[in-house]
Every structure is written in C-alpha cells, then in structure tokens.
Write a protein that holds these residues in place. Structure first.
Motif, PDB file in Angstrom:
ATOM      1  N   ARG A 158       0.845  -1.204   0.000  1.00 25.82           N
ATOM      2  CA  ARG A 158       0.000   0.000   0.000  1.00 25.82           C
ATOM      3  C   ARG A 158       0.879   1.253   0.000  1.00 25.82           C
ATOM      4  O   ARG A 158       2.071   1.188   0.256  1.00 25.82           O
ATOM      5  N   GLY A 159       0.214   2.386  -0.226  1.00 18.60           N
ATOM      6  CA  GLY A 159       0.809   3.699   0.038  1.00 18.60           C
ATOM      7  C   GLY A 159       2.143   3.932  -0.650  1.00 18.60           C
ATOM      8  O   GLY A 159       2.329   3.663  -1.847  1.00 18.60           O
ATOM      9  N   ILE A 160       3.094   4.429   0.124  1.00 21.49           N
ATOM     10  CA  ILE A 160       4.397   4.827  -0.407  1.00 21.49           C
ATOM     11  C   ILE A 160       5.167   3.610  -0.928  1.00 21.49           C
ATOM     12  O   ILE A 160       5.768   3.653  -2.006  1.00 21.49           O
ATOM     13  N   GLY A 161       5.151   2.518  -0.172  1.00 21.76           N
ATOM     14  CA  GLY A 161       5.877   1.307  -0.592  1.00 21.76           C
ATOM     15  C   GLY A 161       5.364   0.752  -1.906  1.00 21.76           C
ATOM     16  O   GLY A 161       6.142   0.291  -2.750  1.00 21.76           O
ATOM     17  N   ARG A 162       4.053   0.797  -2.098  1.00 20.53           N
ATOM     18  CA  ARG A 162       3.466   0.326  -3.362  1.00 20.53           C
ATOM     19  C   ARG A 162       4.006   1.145  -4.534  1.00 20.53           C
ATOM     20  O   ARG A 162       4.417   0.593  -5.556  1.00 20.53           O
ATOM     21  N   GLU A 163       4.021   2.473  -4.377  1.00 19.05           N
ATOM     22  CA  GLU A 163       4.532   3.337  -5.451  1.00 19.05           C
ATOM     23  C   GLU A 163       6.011   3.068  -5.702  1.00 19.05           C
ATOM     24  O   GLU A 163       6.471   3.092  -6.855  1.00 19.05           O
ATOM     25  N   GLU A 164       6.758   2.831  -4.640  1.00 23.71           N
ATOM     26  CA  GLU A 164       8.189   2.516  -4.807  1.00 23.71           C
ATOM     27  C   GLU A 164       8.356   1.214  -5.580  1.00 23.71           C
ATOM     28  O   GLU A 164       9.182   1.120  -6.493  1.00 23.71           O
ATOM     29  N   ALA A 165       7.551   0.210  -5.222  1.00 25.82           N
ATOM     30  CA  ALA A 165       7.642  -1.089  -5.910  1.00 25.82           C
ATOM     31  C   ALA A 165       7.316  -0.940  -7.401  1.00 25.82           C
ATOM     32  O   ALA A 165       8.029  -1.477  -8.263  1.00 25.82           O
ATOM     33  N   LEU A 166       6.254  -0.191  -7.697  1.00 29.61           N
ATOM     34  CA  LEU A 166       5.853  -0.026  -9.102  1.00 29.61           C
ATOM     35  C   LEU A 166       6.937   0.695  -9.902  1.00 29.61           C
ATOM     36  O   LEU A 166       7.263   0.295 -11.027  1.00 29.61           O
ATOM     37  N   LEU A 167       7.526   1.751  -9.313  1.00 26.99           N
ATOM     38  CA  LEU A 167       8.519   2.513 -10.086  1.00 26.99           C
ATOM     39  C   LEU A 167       9.860   1.777 -10.175  1.00 26.99           C
ATOM     40  O   LEU A 167      10.528   1.828 -11.213  1.00 26.99           O
ATOM     41  N   LEU A 168      10.243   1.073  -9.096  1.00 28.04           N
ATOM     42  CA  LEU A 168      11.475   0.271  -9.198  1.00 28.04           C
ATOM     43  C   LEU A 168      11.332  -0.775 -10.299  1.00 28.04           C
ATOM     44  O   LEU A 168      12.252  -0.995 -11.095  1.00 28.04           O
ATOM     45  N   ALA A 169      10.155  -1.424 -10.334  1.00 28.60           N
ATOM     46  CA  ALA A 169       9.924  -2.451 -11.361  1.00 28.60           C
ATOM     47  C   ALA A 169       9.922  -1.828 -12.758  1.00 28.60           C
ATOM     48  O   ALA A 169      10.482  -2.391 -13.706  1.00 28.60           O
ATOM     49  N   LYS A 170       9.316  -0.652 -12.878  1.00 27.60           N
ATOM     50  CA  LYS A 170       9.297   0.041 -14.176  1.00 27.60           C
ATOM     51  C   LYS A 170      10.720   0.354 -14.644  1.00 27.60           C
ATOM     52  O   LYS A 170      11.004   0.382 -15.846  1.00 27.60           O
ATOM     53  N   HIS A 171      11.612   0.579 -13.690  1.00 29.82           N
ATOM     54  CA  HIS A 171      13.006   0.858 -14.025  1.00 29.82           C
ATOM     55  C   HIS A 171      13.843  -0.409 -14.140  1.00 29.82           C
ATOM     56  O   HIS A 171      15.066  -0.337 -14.163  1.00 29.82           O
ATOM     57  N   GLY A 172      13.191  -1.557 -14.178  1.00 31.09           N
ATOM     58  CA  GLY A 172      13.906  -2.795 -14.501  1.00 31.09           C
ATOM     59  C   GLY A 172      14.254  -3.673 -13.329  1.00 31.09           C
ATOM     60  O   GLY A 172      14.793  -4.765 -13.514  1.00 31.09           O
ATOM     61  N   ALA A 173      13.957  -3.241 -12.097  1.00 36.84           N
ATOM     62  CA  ALA A 173      14.290  -4.080 -10.934  1.00 36.84           C
ATOM     63  C   ALA A 173      13.272  -5.213 -10.798  1.00 36.84           C
ATOM     64  O   ALA A 173      12.084  -5.041 -11.088  1.00 36.84           O
ATOM     65  N   LYS A 174      13.759  -6.365 -10.340  1.00 38.47           N
ATOM     66  CA  LYS A 174      12.879  -7.463  -9.931  1.00 38.47           C
ATOM     67  C   LYS A 174      12.606  -7.254  -8.446  1.00 38.47           C
ATOM     68  O   LYS A 174      13.542  -7.035  -7.674  1.00 38.47           O
ATOM     69  N   VAL A 175      11.331  -7.343  -8.074  1.00 36.48           N
ATOM     70  CA  VAL A 175      10.952  -6.842  -6.750  1.00 36.48           C
ATOM     71  C   VAL A 175      10.279  -7.915  -5.887  1.00 36.48           C
ATOM     72  O   VAL A 175       9.342  -8.584  -6.333  1.00 36.48           O
ATOM     73  N   VAL A 176      10.748  -8.029  -4.639  1.00 43.58           N
ATOM     74  CA  VAL A 176       9.995  -8.768  -3.619  1.00 43.58           C
ATOM     75  C   VAL A 176       9.079  -7.761  -2.938  1.00 43.58           C
ATOM     76  O   VAL A 176       9.537  -6.810  -2.307  1.00 43.58           O
ATOM     77  N   VAL A 177       7.777  -7.975  -3.120  1.00 44.63           N
ATOM     78  CA  VAL A 177       6.770  -7.096  -2.526  1.00 44.63           C
ATOM     79  C   VAL A 177       6.372  -7.712  -1.190  1.00 44.63           C
ATOM     80  O   VAL A 177       5.551  -8.621  -1.117  1.00 44.63           O
ATOM     81  N   ASN A 178       6.996  -7.220  -0.121  1.00 44.94           N
ATOM     82  CA  ASN A 178       6.653  -7.741   1.209  1.00 44.94           C
ATOM     83  C   ASN A 178       5.539  -6.909   1.806  1.00 44.94           C
ATOM     84  O   ASN A 178       5.596  -5.670   1.770  1.00 44.94           O
ATOM     85  N   ASP A 179       4.530  -7.537   2.341  1.00 47.54           N
ATOM     86  CA  ASP A 179       3.521  -6.812   3.129  1.00 47.54           C
ATOM     87  C   ASP A 179       2.696  -7.800   3.943  1.00 47.54           C
ATOM     88  O   ASP A 179       2.138  -8.758   3.422  1.00 47.54           O
ATOM     89  N   LEU A 180       2.630  -7.505   5.212  1.00 49.45           N
ATOM     90  CA  LEU A 180       1.819  -8.293   6.140  1.00 49.45           C
ATOM     91  C   LEU A 180       0.331  -8.074   5.897  1.00 49.45           C
ATOM     92  O   LEU A 180      -0.498  -8.921   6.233  1.00 49.45           O
ATOM     93  N   GLY A 181      -0.016  -6.922   5.354  1.00 49.50           N
ATOM     94  CA  GLY A 181      -1.413  -6.622   5.049  1.00 49.50           C
ATOM     95  C   GLY A 181      -2.261  -6.327   6.267  1.00 49.50           C
ATOM     96  O   GLY A 181      -3.442  -6.677   6.305  1.00 49.50           O
ATOM     97  N   GLY A 182      -1.671  -5.667   7.246  1.00 43.97           N
ATOM     98  CA  GLY A 182      -2.411  -5.389   8.483  1.00 43.97           C
ATOM     99  C   GLY A 182      -3.121  -4.048   8.485  1.00 43.97           C
ATOM    100  O   GLY A 182      -3.052  -3.269   7.534  1.00 43.97           O
ATOM    101  N   HIS A 183      -3.826  -3.799   9.599  1.00 40.67           N
ATOM    102  CA  HIS A 183      -4.470  -2.519   9.857  1.00 40.67           C
ATOM    103  C   HIS A 183      -3.377  -1.493  10.180  1.00 40.67           C
ATOM    104  O   HIS A 183      -2.256  -1.867  10.507  1.00 40.67           O
ATOM    105  N   PHE A 184      -3.713  -0.197  10.120  1.00 39.13           N
ATOM    106  CA  PHE A 184      -2.650   0.796  10.361  1.00 39.13           C
ATOM    107  C   PHE A 184      -2.071   0.749  11.767  1.00 39.13           C
ATOM    108  O   PHE A 184      -0.990   1.270  12.020  1.00 39.13           O
ATOM    109  N   ASP A 185      -2.784   0.104  12.710  1.00 36.49           N
ATOM    110  CA  ASP A 185      -2.226  -0.013  14.059  1.00 36.49           C
ATOM    111  C   ASP A 185      -1.433  -1.307  14.253  1.00 36.49           C
ATOM    112  O   ASP A 185      -1.006  -1.628  15.354  1.00 36.49           O
ATOM    113  N   GLY A 186      -1.275  -2.063  13.180  1.00 39.80           N
ATOM    114  CA  GLY A 186      -0.450  -3.270  13.242  1.00 39.80           C
ATOM    115  C   GLY A 186      -1.222  -4.538  13.518  1.00 39.80           C
ATOM    116  O   GLY A 186      -0.637  -5.628  13.520  1.00 39.80           O
ATOM    117  N   THR A 187      -2.526  -4.431  13.762  1.00 42.11           N
ATOM    118  CA  THR A 187      -3.325  -5.634  13.995  1.00 42.11           C
ATOM    119  C   THR A 187      -3.794  -6.215  12.658  1.00 42.11           C
ATOM    120  O   THR A 187      -3.872  -5.507  11.653  1.00 42.11           O
TER     121      THR A 187
END
Ligand code: NAI
Length: 310
Positions: free
Chosen positions: A16-45
C-alpha cells in the motif's frame, strides 16, 4: 531511461501507500521486486495477503517481475526469509527499502507499553532485522568477489527528525532509523554499499485514516496537481537505489509534494566555554539563555514544512 536494469529489490510494506509506489517505479526501471507486506491494519493488527498480491499483479501486468511475501518485519527469522526470498527467486539482492510502518499515536502520559513496543518493533526492530540479514549477505558476497553495490534505504519521518506531539513512540523509532542509515553507511561503504534515509510526506492510510487531522490538507482537489500523492516519493528511491547514486552516503532526504529537501542533522549552533574553573550552574544558565535568545538553535516544525511547500 531505466536506472535499475538487472537489479533485485526487497521493499517492505509495499502493498500500500508509499511502498506500493516505490515497488511499481522500481519495477518500471527494470528491478525485480519482492513485494513484502503483512497486510495489516494501520495499528499493526490483522493481516491479509491481498495488498502484496495486488501489487505483484500490477507489476506483472505491466511486464515487470515481482513476487509477494507476507511475513512480518518484526520477526528476526522471518526477516531472513524475506531476504532469501529475493535470492531464491531472482538470484541475488541489491536493494533493500525498509518501508513497513504502523501508527499508534498517544501522548507520552497516555501511552501503553503495548503501543510503545508495537511501534518500535515494526519501525526500529523491523528495519534492523532486514538490514542485519542484507548487510551480512552483501559483506559475505563482497568477500567472495561478488560486488553487488548494495543499497539500504530506511524510511524516517518528519516526526523523527523534527518532532511531533503524540508520536513519541513513532518519532523515536524514526529518528533511530535515520541514525541507523548513517551508522550502517559508515560500516558498509567499504563493501560498496550505501545507506541513506528518506522522510516522506504523502497521502496514505497513515496520514488519512490514522491521523484524520491531516487528511483534509492532503486531499486531492479536482482539477489540481496532486501534490500529496505517494507517487512523488518513488523517484528519489529509484535514484538512490541506482549505480548513479554510488557516492551518496549517510544522507537524510525529506521528500514529497515535488520537493526533495537535503536535511542536515545535529550540528553545533554556538558554544559557551569557561576554562580554569568550573561553571556555576546559575552562571551557565545565564550564558545559555543568552545563546538560546539569539535563535541559532530554533528548529523547524512539521507545520512550517507543510505550510512552506517550496
Ligand atoms: P501505509 O499504511 O499505506 O503502508 C504501510 C504498509 O506497511 C502497509 O501496507 C502495512 O500492511 C505494512 N506493514 C505494517 N506492518 C508490517 C509488518 N510488520 N511487516 C510487513 N509489513 C507491514 O502507510 P505509508 O504512509 O505508505 O507508510 C510507509 C512508510 O512511510 C512508513 O514507514 C511510514 O512510517 C513512513 N512515513 C509516511 C509518511 C506519510 O506522509 N505517509 C510520513 C513519514 C513517514
């Protein structure tokens, strides 16, 4: 021009958010990307696989390469598996972006031990966990003659470098991850690695859902340039991750709204001295009040930054 052809990146909290945009642009620039995300609520639950899976789908449908990883950065052993996920799937690791984050804002006098621990655990321990395994790998590879030009990019915050009421847990961790980048850079530059930190400003769950007081100011206005899209953060991260930024060491950049600020941390503003005998506390206080009144140590506030824009 593609800046990251052949590179392999891990981005934490990239669903989500900033990390998602970073992943999309790194990939667009040719990087192979591990998209890590726990997928939690904003409070970590809670947790969900869909944020990371959706970003992987987006990257693949645009012709890029990515794999999803759903582990928590707070777990030291899981962090090793996140790094190994890059090596197992793509053969190596060049770039680590520590981005995963949560918020549990409270004034210090109301903060529970759980709220303190949860935030420190994701931001500070999580950044350590990933950096620990990545730096060990880069050092070992360098010793074996495989120079990977490693890049560590930690995600700090105005809250850490300027201070913000209600965020002593978050701001303390964010100041620490900026310091961590500076220190790790000093340790790792001999292995061809750079470490830097960014302090983003963008519209995301953390600035809309978790902190509704900032939401209105960041809303996209119809027909106007979208100053607060998290997409404005990603170009800096792509460049810092590239070989072109090989000489950028231990810097902290604030980034957002089309701006990149080159931050300067603790530095001497002025000095009072007495030699030959010790200061009397009251005498020292008088001298220090004189210096403080000159305003040389006045600090920028987050409000000034947001209002200042340029
Ligand atoms: P976000 O809530 O949209 O994204 C954060 C992501 O991290 C989420 O998808 C969440 O599931 C993931 N995450 C949380 N805990 C995790 C864990 N233990 N393991 C793996 N993933 C986990 O928020 P945003 O704003 O995109 O945050 C990204 C980073 O930017 C955070 O470190 C945040 O503190 C930092 N930041 C954001 C600012 C802003 O203006 N949005 C300001 C300053 C810093």
């Amino acid at each position: 021009m593609a800046l990251l052809t052949g590179k392999v990146a891990v981005i934490t909290g990239a669903g989500r958010g900033i990390g998602r945009e970073e992943a999309l642009l790194l990939a667009k620039h040719g990087a192979k990307v591990v998209v890590n995300d726990l997928g939690g609520h904003f409070d970590g639950t809670g947790q969900s696989r869909s944020p990371a899976e959706d970003v992987v789908k987006e990257i693949r449908s645009a012709g890029g390469e990515a794999v999803a990883n759903f582990e928590s950065v707070t777990d030291f052993k899981a962090a090793k598996r996140i790094i190994e996920c890059a090596i197992d799937n793509f053969g190596k690791l060049n770039i680590l972006v520590n981005n995963a984050g949560i918020l549990r804002d409270r004034m210090m006098f109301n903060m529970s031990e759980e709220d303190w621990d949860a935030v420190i655990s994701v931001h500070l321990k999580g950044s350590f966990n990933l950096a620990r395994h990545a730096t060990a790998y880069w050092r070992e590879q360098h010793k074996a003659g495989n120079v990977l030009n490693g890049r560590l990019i930690n995600t700090s915050s105005d809250s850490g470098i300027l201070g913000n009421a209600g965020q002593s847990n978050y701001g303390s961790a964010k100041a620490a991850v900026a310091a961590m980048a500076i220190i790790v850079d000093r340790e790792m530059s001999r292995y061809g690695v750079t470490a830097n930190a960014i302090a983003p400003i963008a519209r995301s769950r953390l600035t809309v859902d978790a902190t509704p007081q900032t939401a209105a100011g960041m809303a996209q206005r119809p027909g106007e340039w979208d100053a607060f899209t998290p997409a404005h953060v990603a170009p800096l991260v792509v460049w810092l991750a590239s070989d072109d930024a090989k000489d950028v060491h231990g810097e902290v950049f604030r980034v957002g709204m089309g701006n990149v600020w080159l931050m300067r941390g603790w530095h001497t503003g002025s000095k009072v001295s007495k030699k030959g005998s010790m200061w009397e506390p009251a005498e020292l206080g008088t001298k220090l009040k004189e210096e403080l009144a000159k305003g040389v140590t006045k600090k920028e506030s987050m409000g000034e930054v947001m209002g200042g824009g340029a």
